[in-house]
Scaffold this motif. Structure first.
Motif, PDB file in Angstrom:
ATOM      1  N   GLN A   1      -6.276  34.805 -10.991  1.00  0.00           N
ATOM      2  CA  GLN A   1      -5.481  33.362 -11.629  1.00  0.00           C
ATOM      3  C   GLN A   1      -4.382  33.468 -12.637  1.00  0.00           C
ATOM      4  OE1 GLN A   1      -9.441  33.027 -13.567  1.00  0.00           O
ATOM      5  NE2 GLN A   1      -9.832  31.210 -12.354  1.00  0.00           N
ATOM      6  N   PRO A   2      -3.095  34.252 -11.941  1.00  0.00           N
ATOM      7  CA  PRO A   2      -2.229  34.423 -12.751  1.00  0.00           C
ATOM      8  C   PRO A   2      -1.531  33.092 -13.395  1.00  0.00           C
ATOM      9  CG  PRO A   2      -1.556  34.631 -10.448  1.00  0.00           C
ATOM     10  CD  PRO A   2      -2.908  34.312 -10.524  1.00  0.00           C
ATOM     11  N   GLU A   3      -1.373  32.052 -12.928  1.00  0.00           N
ATOM     12  CA  GLU A   3      -1.002  30.734 -13.771  1.00  0.00           C
ATOM     13  C   GLU A   3      -1.629  30.508 -14.775  1.00  0.00           C
ATOM     14  OE1 GLU A   3      -1.931  30.937 -10.310  1.00  0.00           O
ATOM     15  OE2 GLU A   3      -0.254  29.863  -9.250  1.00  0.00           O
ATOM     16  N   PRO A   4      -3.137  30.282 -14.876  1.00  0.00           N
ATOM     17  CA  PRO A   4      -3.868  29.914 -16.061  1.00  0.00           C
ATOM     18  C   PRO A   4      -3.787  31.024 -17.144  1.00  0.00           C
ATOM     19  CG  PRO A   4      -5.302  29.862 -14.083  1.00  0.00           C
ATOM     20  CD  PRO A   4      -3.904  30.009 -13.612  1.00  0.00           C
ATOM     21  N   ALA A   5      -3.824  32.292 -16.388  1.00  0.00           N
ATOM     22  CA  ALA A   5      -4.063  33.480 -17.390  1.00  0.00           C
ATOM     23  C   ALA A   5      -2.695  33.544 -18.335  1.00  0.00           C
ATOM     24  CB  ALA A   5      -4.255  34.457 -16.476  1.00  0.00           C
ATOM     25  N   TYR A   6      -1.663  33.382 -17.701  1.00  0.00           N
ATOM     26  CA  TYR A   6      -0.358  33.167 -18.264  1.00  0.00           C
ATOM     27  C   TYR A   6      -0.168  32.257 -19.286  1.00  0.00           C
ATOM     28  CZ  TYR A   6       4.397  33.310 -19.782  1.00  0.00           C
ATOM     29  OH  TYR A   6       5.325  33.595 -20.734  1.00  0.00           O
ATOM     30  N   LEU A   7      -0.305  31.013 -18.904  1.00  0.00           N
ATOM     31  CA  LEU A   7      -0.543  29.728 -19.749  1.00  0.00           C
ATOM     32  C   LEU A   7      -1.200  29.993 -21.064  1.00  0.00           C
ATOM     33  CD1 LEU A   7      -0.243  26.755 -17.057  1.00  0.00           C
ATOM     34  CD2 LEU A   7       1.558  27.877 -18.554  1.00  0.00           C
ATOM     35  N   ALA A   8      -2.538  30.851 -20.825  1.00  0.00           N
ATOM     36  CA  ALA A   8      -3.362  30.906 -22.066  1.00  0.00           C
ATOM     37  C   ALA A   8      -2.858  31.855 -22.812  1.00  0.00           C
ATOM     38  CB  ALA A   8      -4.777  31.179 -21.444  1.00  0.00           C
ATOM     39  N   MET A   9      -2.216  32.803 -22.378  1.00  0.00           N
ATOM     40  CA  MET A   9      -1.584  33.963 -22.976  1.00  0.00           C
ATOM     41  C   MET A   9      -0.507  33.322 -23.976  1.00  0.00           C
ATOM     42  SD  MET A   9      -0.256  37.772 -22.252  1.00  0.00           S
ATOM     43  CE  MET A   9       0.660  37.238 -20.722  1.00  0.00           C
TER      44      MET A   9
END
Length: 135
Positions: free
Chosen positions: A50-58
């Protein structure tokens, strides 16, 4: 007279550089502390799956770390939000590239992290007087 002006200028740029370093440290503190908290409560996201939500959370975690430190240091909300935006702006061109299969999640993370540092610097240079002042 030139020595006094030169000393003041050096001191000003020294404060600016120190503040840039503080922003980087605050960014990493937010990323690691809130990332560990997310994982502890079962909200950890996989960058591979899940790169999109993982990046947004980071990016959110990094922004929170910087925002807390900036507000402690007495910065305005406008400059605080600009600094936080530097965490999210690299994604604008990268998410479509990810969706089209031109890059993968690892490249997304690497490029966005590399882009953050000059974007943070640009936000600070935009408000040079604020970031080079004593707080």
């Amino acid at each position: 007279m030139t020595t006094t002006t030169s000393t003041k200028t050096n001191r000003r740029w020294g404060r600016f550089a120190l503040h840039y370093l503080e922003m980087i440290i605050a960014m990493f503190v937010g990323m690691f502390a809130l990332g560990m908290l997310q994982s502890a409560v079962g909200l950890g996201l996989s960058y591979d799956e899940q790169p999109e939500p993982a990046y947004l959370a980071m990016a959110f975690n990094m922004s929170v770390g910087m925002a807390v430190w900036m507000r402690i240091r007495g910065h305005s909300w406008a400059s605080t939000l600009e600094m936080g935006a530097a965490m999210f702006v690299p994604i604008v061109p990268l998410f479509p590239m990810l969706w089209l299969g031109l890059i993968d999640g690892d490249v997304l993370m690497m490029v966005s992290h590399v882009a953050m540092f000059p974007l943070m610097l640009a936000a600070m240079l935009r408000r040079l007087d604020e970031y080079a002042a004593c707080h």
